[in-house]
Write a protein that holds these residues in place. Structure first.
Motif, PDB file in Angstrom:
ATOM      1  N   GLY A 102       0.783  -1.235   0.000  1.00  0.00           N
ATOM      2  CA  GLY A 102       0.000   0.000   0.000  1.00  0.00           C
ATOM      3  C   GLY A 102       0.807   1.274   0.000  1.00  0.00           C
ATOM      4  N   ASN A 103       1.863   1.355   0.813  1.00  0.00           N
ATOM      5  CA  ASN A 103       2.655   2.580   0.923  1.00  0.00           C
ATOM      6  C   ASN A 103       4.018   2.470   0.246  1.00  0.00           C
ATOM      7  OD1 ASN A 103       1.054   4.434   2.868  1.00  0.00           O
ATOM      8  ND2 ASN A 103       0.983   2.421   3.834  1.00  0.00           N
ATOM      9  N   ALA A 104       4.233   1.386  -0.500  1.00  0.00           N
ATOM     10  CA  ALA A 104       5.553   1.167  -1.100  1.00  0.00           C
ATOM     11  C   ALA A 104       5.920   2.291  -2.061  1.00  0.00           C
ATOM     12  CB  ALA A 104       5.578  -0.187  -1.814  1.00  0.00           C
ATOM     13  N   GLY A 105       4.990   2.654  -2.947  1.00  0.00           N
ATOM     14  CA  GLY A 105       5.280   3.714  -3.912  1.00  0.00           C
ATOM     15  C   GLY A 105       5.522   5.050  -3.233  1.00  0.00           C
ATOM     16  N   TRP A 106       4.722   5.337  -2.218  1.00  0.00           N
ATOM     17  CA  TRP A 106       4.874   6.601  -1.484  1.00  0.00           C
ATOM     18  C   TRP A 106       6.226   6.673  -0.789  1.00  0.00           C
ATOM     19  CZ3 TRP A 106       4.643   6.837   4.090  1.00  0.00           C
ATOM     20  CH2 TRP A 106       4.745   8.142   4.601  1.00  0.00           C
ATOM     21  N   ILE A 107       6.639   5.586  -0.115  1.00  0.00           N
ATOM     22  CA  ILE A 107       7.924   5.585   0.585  1.00  0.00           C
ATOM     23  C   ILE A 107       9.076   5.696  -0.410  1.00  0.00           C
ATOM     24  CG2 ILE A 107       9.469   4.216   2.036  1.00  0.00           C
ATOM     25  CD1 ILE A 107       6.965   3.072   3.409  1.00  0.00           C
ATOM     26  N   CYS A 108       8.972   4.985  -1.541  1.00  0.00           N
ATOM     27  CA  CYS A 108      10.028   5.070  -2.555  1.00  0.00           C
ATOM     28  C   CYS A 108      10.181   6.495  -3.077  1.00  0.00           C
ATOM     29  CB  CYS A 108       9.731   4.113  -3.703  1.00  0.00           C
ATOM     30  SG  CYS A 108      10.000   2.364  -3.298  1.00  0.00           S
ATOM     31  N   ARG A 109       9.071   7.192  -3.255  1.00  0.00           N
ATOM     32  CA  ARG A 109       9.166   8.578  -3.722  1.00  0.00           C
ATOM     33  C   ARG A 109       9.689   9.506  -2.629  1.00  0.00           C
ATOM     34  NH1 ARG A 109       4.873   6.705  -6.628  1.00  0.00           N
ATOM     35  NH2 ARG A 109       3.378   7.088  -4.956  1.00  0.00           N
ATOM     36  N   GLU A 110       9.264   9.272  -1.389  1.00  0.00           N
ATOM     37  CA  GLU A 110       9.718  10.124  -0.287  1.00  0.00           C
ATOM     38  C   GLU A 110      11.235  10.049  -0.116  1.00  0.00           C
ATOM     39  OE1 GLU A 110       7.922  12.080   2.330  1.00  0.00           O
ATOM     40  OE2 GLU A 110       6.633  12.186   0.547  1.00  0.00           O
ATOM     41  N   TRP A 111      11.796   8.858  -0.308  1.00  0.00           N
ATOM     42  CA  TRP A 111      13.207   8.642  -0.023  1.00  0.00           C
ATOM     43  C   TRP A 111      14.058   8.475  -1.284  1.00  0.00           C
ATOM     44  CZ3 TRP A 111      15.104   9.483   4.686  1.00  0.00           C
ATOM     45  CH2 TRP A 111      14.212   9.489   5.764  1.00  0.00           C
ATOM     46  N   GLY A 112      13.436   8.461  -2.447  1.00  0.00           N
ATOM     47  CA  GLY A 112      14.191   8.274  -3.680  1.00  0.00           C
ATOM     48  C   GLY A 112      14.877   6.928  -3.753  1.00  0.00           C
ATOM     49  N   CYS A 113      14.185   5.881  -3.274  1.00  0.00           N
ATOM     50  CA  CYS A 113      14.799   4.547  -3.200  1.00  0.00           C
ATOM     51  C   CYS A 113      14.085   3.562  -4.121  1.00  0.00           C
ATOM     52  CB  CYS A 113      14.805   4.033  -1.766  1.00  0.00           C
ATOM     53  SG  CYS A 113      13.170   3.814  -1.032  1.00  0.00           S
ATOM     54  N   GLU A 114      14.650   2.371  -4.258  1.00  0.00           N
ATOM     55  CA  GLU A 114      14.132   1.344  -5.150  1.00  0.00           C
ATOM     56  C   GLU A 114      13.093   0.468  -4.456  1.00  0.00           C
ATOM     57  OE1 GLU A 114      17.573  -0.883  -6.445  1.00  0.00           O
ATOM     58  OE2 GLU A 114      17.524   0.116  -8.392  1.00  0.00           O
ATOM     59  N   LEU A 115      12.166  -0.046  -5.262  1.00  0.00           N
ATOM     60  CA  LEU A 115      11.224  -1.070  -4.831  1.00  0.00           C
ATOM     61  C   LEU A 115      11.710  -2.410  -5.344  1.00  0.00           C
ATOM     62  CD1 LEU A 115       8.503  -2.095  -3.687  1.00  0.00           C
ATOM     63  CD2 LEU A 115       7.482  -1.520  -5.910  1.00  0.00           C
ATOM     64  N   TRP A 116      11.768  -3.395  -4.443  1.00  0.00           N
ATOM     65  CA  TRP A 116      12.157  -4.762  -4.793  1.00  0.00           C
ATOM     66  C   TRP A 116      10.937  -5.671  -4.634  1.00  0.00           C
ATOM     67  CZ3 TRP A 116      17.645  -6.873  -4.274  1.00  0.00           C
ATOM     68  CH2 TRP A 116      18.594  -5.860  -4.463  1.00  0.00           C
ATOM     69  N   MET A 117      10.614  -6.440  -5.677  1.00  0.00           N
ATOM     70  CA  MET A 117       9.486  -7.381  -5.656  1.00  0.00           C
ATOM     71  C   MET A 117       9.774  -8.520  -6.629  1.00  0.00           C
ATOM     72  SD  MET A 117       6.000  -5.008  -5.750  1.00  0.00           S
ATOM     73  CE  MET A 117       4.889  -6.416  -5.589  1.00  0.00           C
ATOM     74  N   SER A 118       8.951  -9.563  -6.564  1.00  0.00           N
ATOM     75  CA  SER A 118       8.964 -10.567  -7.622  1.00  0.00           C
ATOM     76  C   SER A 118       8.301  -9.980  -8.868  1.00  0.00           C
ATOM     77  CB  SER A 118       8.229 -11.835  -7.176  1.00  0.00           C
ATOM     78  OG  SER A 118       6.848 -11.565  -6.992  1.00  0.00           O
ATOM     79  N   ARG A 119       8.659 -10.533 -10.014  1.00  0.00           N
ATOM     80  CA  ARG A 119       8.159  -9.965 -11.276  1.00  0.00           C
ATOM     81  C   ARG A 119       6.637 -10.104 -11.391  1.00  0.00           C
ATOM     82  NH1 ARG A 119      10.633 -12.313 -16.682  1.00  0.00           N
ATOM     83  NH2 ARG A 119      12.240 -10.714 -16.372  1.00  0.00           N
ATOM     84  N   SER A 120       6.109 -11.299 -11.163  1.00  0.00           N
ATOM     85  CA  SER A 120       4.672 -11.522 -11.355  1.00  0.00           C
ATOM     86  C   SER A 120       3.852 -10.614 -10.460  1.00  0.00           C
ATOM     87  CB  SER A 120       4.318 -12.986 -11.094  1.00  0.00           C
ATOM     88  OG  SER A 120       4.956 -13.842 -12.016  1.00  0.00           O
ATOM     89  N   ASP A 121       4.280 -10.470  -9.205  1.00  0.00           N
ATOM     90  CA  ASP A 121       3.493  -9.667  -8.272  1.00  0.00           C
ATOM     91  C   ASP A 121       3.579  -8.183  -8.595  1.00  0.00           C
ATOM     92  OD1 ASP A 121       2.578 -11.193  -5.344  1.00  0.00           O
ATOM     93  OD2 ASP A 121       3.613 -12.309  -6.905  1.00  0.00           O
ATOM     94  N   PHE A 122       4.743  -7.725  -9.058  1.00  0.00           N
ATOM     95  CA  PHE A 122       4.861  -6.319  -9.424  1.00  0.00           C
ATOM     96  C   PHE A 122       3.897  -5.974 -10.557  1.00  0.00           C
ATOM     97  CE2 PHE A 122       6.739  -2.991 -12.129  1.00  0.00           C
ATOM     98  CZ  PHE A 122       6.812  -1.952 -11.220  1.00  0.00           C
ATOM     99  N   TYR A 123       3.923  -6.765 -11.616  1.00  0.00           N
ATOM    100  CA  TYR A 123       3.103  -6.420 -12.775  1.00  0.00           C
ATOM    101  C   TYR A 123       1.614  -6.673 -12.521  1.00  0.00           C
ATOM    102  CZ  TYR A 123       7.180  -5.400 -15.568  1.00  0.00           C
ATOM    103  OH  TYR A 123       8.323  -4.817 -16.050  1.00  0.00           O
ATOM    104  N   MET A 124       1.269  -7.722 -11.783  1.00  0.00           N
ATOM    105  CA  MET A 124      -0.142  -7.929 -11.473  1.00  0.00           C
ATOM    106  C   MET A 124      -0.665  -6.817 -10.577  1.00  0.00           C
ATOM    107  SD  MET A 124      -2.168 -11.256  -9.989  1.00  0.00           S
ATOM    108  CE  MET A 124      -2.115 -12.081 -11.576  1.00  0.00           C
ATOM    109  N   CYS A 125       0.167  -6.359  -9.650  1.00  0.00           N
ATOM    110  CA  CYS A 125      -0.238  -5.257  -8.781  1.00  0.00           C
ATOM    111  C   CYS A 125      -0.501  -3.999  -9.609  1.00  0.00           C
ATOM    112  CB  CYS A 125       0.848  -5.002  -7.745  1.00  0.00           C
ATOM    113  SG  CYS A 125       0.378  -3.879  -6.424  1.00  0.00           S
ATOM    114  N   LYS A 126       0.367  -3.722 -10.568  1.00  0.00           N
ATOM    115  CA  LYS A 126       0.178  -2.553 -11.437  1.00  0.00           C
ATOM    116  C   LYS A 126      -1.125  -2.659 -12.225  1.00  0.00           C
ATOM    117  CE  LYS A 126       3.545  -0.105 -12.845  1.00  0.00           C
ATOM    118  NZ  LYS A 126       4.043   1.277 -12.627  1.00  0.00           N
TER     119      LYS A 126
END
Length: 351
Positions: A102-126
């Motif tokens: 839920g807050n992964a994108g927000w935290i990544c933008r706040e800190w300018g950091c990378e998101l790490w996930m499995s491929r299937s879950d990243f794209y299905m989430c999108k």
């Protein structure tokens, strides 16, 4: 997530840190450089456990809670009080569900950091986050009608469709892929990514042999079994077979003397015992399902074989998906047959 029938007999697990459960906006250190955080959720679970890992000159966060102002407020408190002036340098999401991403994108933008996930879950989430209320697919309506939904239930489905995106901040455009058996360096230690299937397409767990612990997400919960569902997007899937196979594989790969850090409920020891319980529960459920299908049944008729609690409006959709998962597994094992009637409703019966 739907609570299943309780385990039979005694509880073989040993629970740890029950008196040290962190208050909202606070952290509890449960191993060297590993901090436990609890974020609020609605519903019966009412919380998710997320993790803050000391990582050299920064911090790695594992799972982030659902996207609400309350949860963001708690994250801001933690950032101010507990980071010691060091930045968040990485966010890891164990899988796609909104209480984890839920807050992964927000935290990544706040800190300018990378998101790490499995491929299937990243794209299905999108994809799921992009669906809006007006995007209800016709084949999804056919899927739930085949399961036995009434027109009122189908209307409720149309009304709730597209709600996934409201509980998640937009994910970054790119991400760092986590592969099965990949070793990830965090805080000078090696953490091995072990991927399970069934609850999510590619659920990442993180095992640290040096600390003798595993961040298990929803894969190895202590008192409930995570929802294992067939979704309209893959209507003929057999996720329960994948789930049982994953539990067997985890039991082979993991040593028995681990502290398990689950996404919900208490921290515990007894990972082999719990994996055996998870397998056995579903095997018993399949037997009960077989007995119930002496006479033809729809997916929505077999809830009593799988769940001890009353299925409410809130749990009706995951319960239906889990019923279909068990029916598909039983069909794959040649325990059941299925026929569709003239209205497109599937009826399941003993083979």
């Amino acid at each position: 997530m739907v609570e299943n029938m309780s385990r039979r007999g005694f509880d073989p697990l040993t629970y740890r840190f029950q008196k040290e459960e962190p208050a909202k906006g606070e952290v509890t250190e449960i191993a060297d450089g590993v901090y436990w955080i609890r974020m609020p959720l609605w519903g019966r679970l009412n919380h998710i456990n997320v993790w803050l890992l000391a990582d050299g000159d920064g911090w790695t966060i594992v799972d982030t809670g659902i996207f609400t102002e309350e949860v963001q407020k708690h994250w801001k408190t933690i950032f101010a009080k507990h980071l010691g002036g060091k930045p968040v340098t990485r966010v890891i999401a164990t899988h796609l569900h909104t209480d984890h991403t839920g807050n992964a994108g927000w935290i990544c933008r706040e800190w300018g950091c990378e998101l790490w996930m499995s491929r299937s879950d990243f794209y299905m989430c999108k994809v799921m986050a992009h669906d809006g209320p007006s995007d209800v697919p016709d084949d999804a309506i056919r899927f739930y009608r085949r399961a036995g939904f009434t027109e009122d239930r189908l209307a409720h489905y149309r009304k709730r469709f597209g709600s996934f995106g409201a509980s998640i901040a937009p994910l970054p455009a790119g991400y760092q892929r986590i592969n099965d058996n990949q070793y990830i360096g965090i805080g000078g230690r090696e953490w091995r990514a072990i991927i399970g299937h069934g609850h999510a397409p590619e659920h990442v767990c993180l095992h640290c042999p040096e600390l003798k612990l595993i961040i298990a997400g929803d894969q190895i919960l202590p008192r409930i079994t995570p929802n294992v569902s067939v979704q309209p997007s893959e209507p003929n899937a057999n996720p329960l077979r994948e789930w049982i196979d994953s539990c067997s594989r985890f039991r082979e790969l993991l040593p028995p003397n681990l502290l398990v850090l689950p996404a919900h409920e208490s921290l515990y020891e007894g990972v082999h015992e719990r994996l055996t319980e998870l397998i056995d529960w579903h095997e018993v459920a399949l037997e009960k399902l077989y007995d119930m299908c002496r006479e033809p049944k729809r997916a929505v008729d077999v809830f009593p074989a799988l769940f001890k609690s009353q299925i409410t409006d809130m749990s009706y959709f995951p319960a239906t998906g889990e019923s279909i998962a068990h029916l598909h597994c039983a069909l794959d094992r040649r325990m059941l047959t299925v026929e569709d009637d003239e209205n497109g409703v599937a009826w399941w019966q003993q083979a």
